[in-house]
Design an enzyme around this catalytic site. Structure first.
Site, PDB file in Angstrom:
ATOM      1  N   PHE A 238       0.755  -1.157  -0.013  1.00 18.10           N
ATOM      2  CA  PHE A 238      -0.029  -0.011  -0.121  1.00 18.10           C
ATOM      3  C   PHE A 238       0.728   1.228   0.141  1.00 18.10           C
ATOM      4  O   PHE A 238       1.608   1.572   1.032  1.00 18.10           O
ATOM      5  CB  PHE A 238      -0.819  -0.028   1.214  1.00 18.10           C
ATOM      6  CG  PHE A 238      -1.887   0.993   1.394  1.00 18.10           C
ATOM      7  CD1 PHE A 238      -3.119   0.966   0.655  1.00 18.10           C
ATOM      8  CD2 PHE A 238      -1.586   1.944   2.388  1.00 18.10           C
ATOM      9  CE1 PHE A 238      -3.950   2.182   0.937  1.00 18.10           C
ATOM     10  CE2 PHE A 238      -2.652   2.996   2.674  1.00 18.10           C
ATOM     11  CZ  PHE A 238      -3.907   3.056   2.066  1.00 18.10           C
TER      12      PHE A 238
ATOM     13  N   GLU B   7       4.662   9.366   2.567  1.00 21.21           N
ATOM     14  CA  GLU B   7       5.674  10.127   1.869  1.00 21.21           C
ATOM     15  C   GLU B   7       6.561  10.700   2.801  1.00 21.21           C
ATOM     16  O   GLU B   7       6.135  10.949   4.133  1.00 21.21           O
ATOM     17  CB  GLU B   7       5.116  10.920   0.763  1.00 21.21           C
ATOM     18  CG  GLU B   7       4.485  10.314  -0.358  1.00 21.21           C
ATOM     19  CD  GLU B   7       4.155  11.622  -1.452  1.00 21.21           C
ATOM     20  OE1 GLU B   7       4.477  12.645  -1.319  1.00 21.21           O
ATOM     21  OE2 GLU B   7       3.417  10.974  -2.565  1.00 21.21           O
TER      22      GLU B   7
ATOM     23  N   GLY C 246       2.946  12.166   5.954  1.00 21.38           N
ATOM     24  CA  GLY C 246       2.623  10.836   6.503  1.00 21.38           C
ATOM     25  C   GLY C 246       1.134  10.987   7.184  1.00 21.38           C
ATOM     26  O   GLY C 246       0.305  10.371   6.695  1.00 21.38           O
TER      27      GLY C 246
ATOM     28  N   ASP D 171     -10.045   3.005   7.302  1.00 25.58           N
ATOM     29  CA  ASP D 171     -10.802   2.664   8.398  1.00 25.58           C
ATOM     30  C   ASP D 171     -10.865   1.211   8.669  1.00 25.58           C
ATOM     31  O   ASP D 171     -11.130   0.527   9.929  1.00 25.58           O
ATOM     32  CB  ASP D 171     -12.411   3.029   7.737  1.00 25.58           C
ATOM     33  CG  ASP D 171     -12.882   4.585   7.645  1.00 25.58           C
ATOM     34  OD1 ASP D 171     -11.974   5.212   8.455  1.00 25.58           O
ATOM     35  OD2 ASP D 171     -13.548   4.798   7.187  1.00 25.58           O
TER      36      ASP D 171
ATOM     37  N   GLN E 272       0.101  -8.877  46.891  1.00 23.73           N
ATOM     38  CA  GLN E 272      -1.031  -8.177  46.615  1.00 23.73           C
ATOM     39  C   GLN E 272      -0.862  -7.183  45.188  1.00 23.73           C
ATOM     40  O   GLN E 272      -1.611  -6.800  44.484  1.00 23.73           O
ATOM     41  CB  GLN E 272      -1.839  -7.412  47.620  1.00 23.73           C
ATOM     42  CG  GLN E 272      -2.902  -6.515  47.259  1.00 23.73           C
ATOM     43  CD  GLN E 272      -3.379  -5.764  48.625  1.00 23.73           C
ATOM     44  OE1 GLN E 272      -2.738  -4.973  49.113  1.00 23.73           O
ATOM     45  NE2 GLN E 272      -4.606  -6.020  48.981  1.00 23.73           N
TER      46      GLN E 272
ATOM     47  N   GLU F 168      -0.329   3.995  10.363  1.00 27.15           N
ATOM     48  CA  GLU F 168      -1.603   4.052  10.213  1.00 27.15           C
ATOM     49  C   GLU F 168      -2.620   5.251  10.865  1.00 27.15           C
ATOM     50  O   GLU F 168      -3.702   5.003  11.228  1.00 27.15           O
ATOM     51  CB  GLU F 168      -2.248   2.697  10.182  1.00 27.15           C
ATOM     52  CG  GLU F 168      -1.725   1.890   9.091  1.00 27.15           C
ATOM     53  CD  GLU F 168      -2.486   0.608   8.893  1.00 27.15           C
ATOM     54  OE1 GLU F 168      -3.870   0.304   9.036  1.00 27.15           O
ATOM     55  OE2 GLU F 168      -2.113  -0.641   8.827  1.00 27.15           O
TER      56      GLU F 168
END
Length: 385
Positions: free
Chosen positions: A125, A129, A133, A241, A280, A369
């Site tokens: 994909f 660039e 970005g 998406d 704990q 992304e």
């Protein structure tokens, strides 16, 4: 399969169970060596092709498996839990095939998607660039019409699979006066004259899922244009998406692997005659990991369900849900993996345990992304609209 993953059809549960066995037997054992050698995950991808994962994002009429988006979320998480590098290369392939599925002409879908689904053709994909970005509308790569086709010239960076892919879906500006409406997409087959990939980048993590700089100075035929001129930006945003939910899936898979490793270690580790799990403070750390994972999972599953509805024409864009899933899962996974390393003490900082690798592999998830900051801009924009 973990109890947190549910609401899948019986066939999808069986598919995920099968995938989990395959990944445990044939992919996870190679993860540490892949990280050490930085070799591309060719063998692992071949295993996933045999399992039907190359087309898991595609409908059956284009050669895919036709599974639901929640099932795809789980399947990608399984792969990522076994090897982050393999999941990264696989989901980069999905970005390319989603581009063709959502933006391509029927002939282009018929030419490329069945081959991409079977493992014959690996995709990449080509959007990012050096100066575009987080804002793809600032793209500098240009495509201009010439006799018989197009001349495309520019540079892309951080392109997953770019130097090894059989085809690249490349985004370029065809009309600079129209801003994002002047961006179009093109299909560049491997070996296209004028398409050159630099060496794989030396990255902090995901060392077997290579990213490349691409230099492009190509003449392309008319039918290289993906779908309609000027529709590239819209296609890319629809693809992202989907892709952001797949990033969430990768985060969930690696976070779950880190969490399970930490719980197992804490049960076995005895200090001063007392198991770590009897303390704990340790129990609270485990509880915080479990809560963070559950919250991120529910947000991602909601986004996946919205994706399904949209793809069946029963809902609109799911950009808000996708951004929330990506942001929630990437940030939760970072916290979970860091806590898991802390629970391992000094051993977690060594390469003898997978926690160190998972922490490095996860770090990019808050950047690519769409960074966490970009997701917050998208989410707040939707809330303020």
């Amino acid at each position: 399969m973990s109890d947190e993953w549910h609401m899948l059809a019986e066939e999808e549960r069986l598919f995920c169970d099968m995938l989990e066995r395959i990944c445990a037997e044939r992919i996870a054992p190679k993860a540490a060596e892949t990280d050490e050698t930085s070799g591309f995950v060719h063998d692992q991808l071949r295993v996933l092709a045999e399992a039907g994962m190359w087309g898991a994002n595609l409908p059956e009429d284009h050669g895919g498996s036709g599974i639901s988006a929640p099932a795809l979320l789980r399947a990608v998480a399984i792969v990522a839990g076994a090897c982050g590098s393999t999941a990264s290369a696989l989901t980069a392939h999905y970005l390319a095939t989603d581009s063709i599925l959502l933006g391509g002409a029927q002939a282009q879908k018929q030419e490329w998607l069945p081959r991409a689904a079977t493992g014959e053709a690996l995709g990449a994909f080509g959007l990012t660039e050096p100066t575009a970005g987080s804002d793809p509308a600032d793209m500098k790569t240009r495509a201009r019409r010439i006799d018989g086709g197009w001349h495309v010239k520019g540079t892309k960076c951080f392109i997953s699979n770019g130097g090894v892919a059989d085809f690249i879906v490349l985004y370029a500006v065809t009309d600079p006066d129209k801003a994002h409406r002047g961006i179009s997409a093109f299909i560049l087959p491997k070996g296209t004259p004028g398409l050159e990939a630099g060496p794989a980048e030396r990255t902090m993590g995901l060392k077997g899922g290579h990213v490349f700089t691409l230099n492009i100075d190509c003449h392309l035929p008319d039918d290289a244009l993906l779908g309609e001129e000027g529709r590239g930006f819209r296609t890319a945003m629809q693809v992202l998406d989907n892709g952001r939910i797949e990033v969430a899936a990768q985060c969930l898979g690696m976070a779950e692997a880190a969490m399970k490793a930490a719980v197992a270690y804490a049960k076995d580790r005895v200090i001063g005659g007392q198991a770590l799990t009897d303390r704990q403070g340790i129990r609270w750390m485990i509880a915080d990991m479990g809560l963070a994972f559950r919250q991120a999972l529910l947000v991602a599953q909601d986004a996946a369900r919205q994706r399904d509805l949209a793809h069946h024409g029963q809902g609109g864009r799911f950009s808000l849900a996708s951004s929330m899933a990506k942001l929630a899962a990437s940030e939760a996974a970072g916290r979970i993996a860091d806590t898991a390393l802390q629970l391992h003490g000094g051993y977690g900082y060594t390469r003898d345990f997978p926690i160190e690798r998972i922490n490095r592999d996860l770090r990019i998830m808050r950047i690519y992304e769409g960074s966490s900051e970009i997701q917050r801009i998208i989410i707040s924009g939707n809330m303020l609209a």
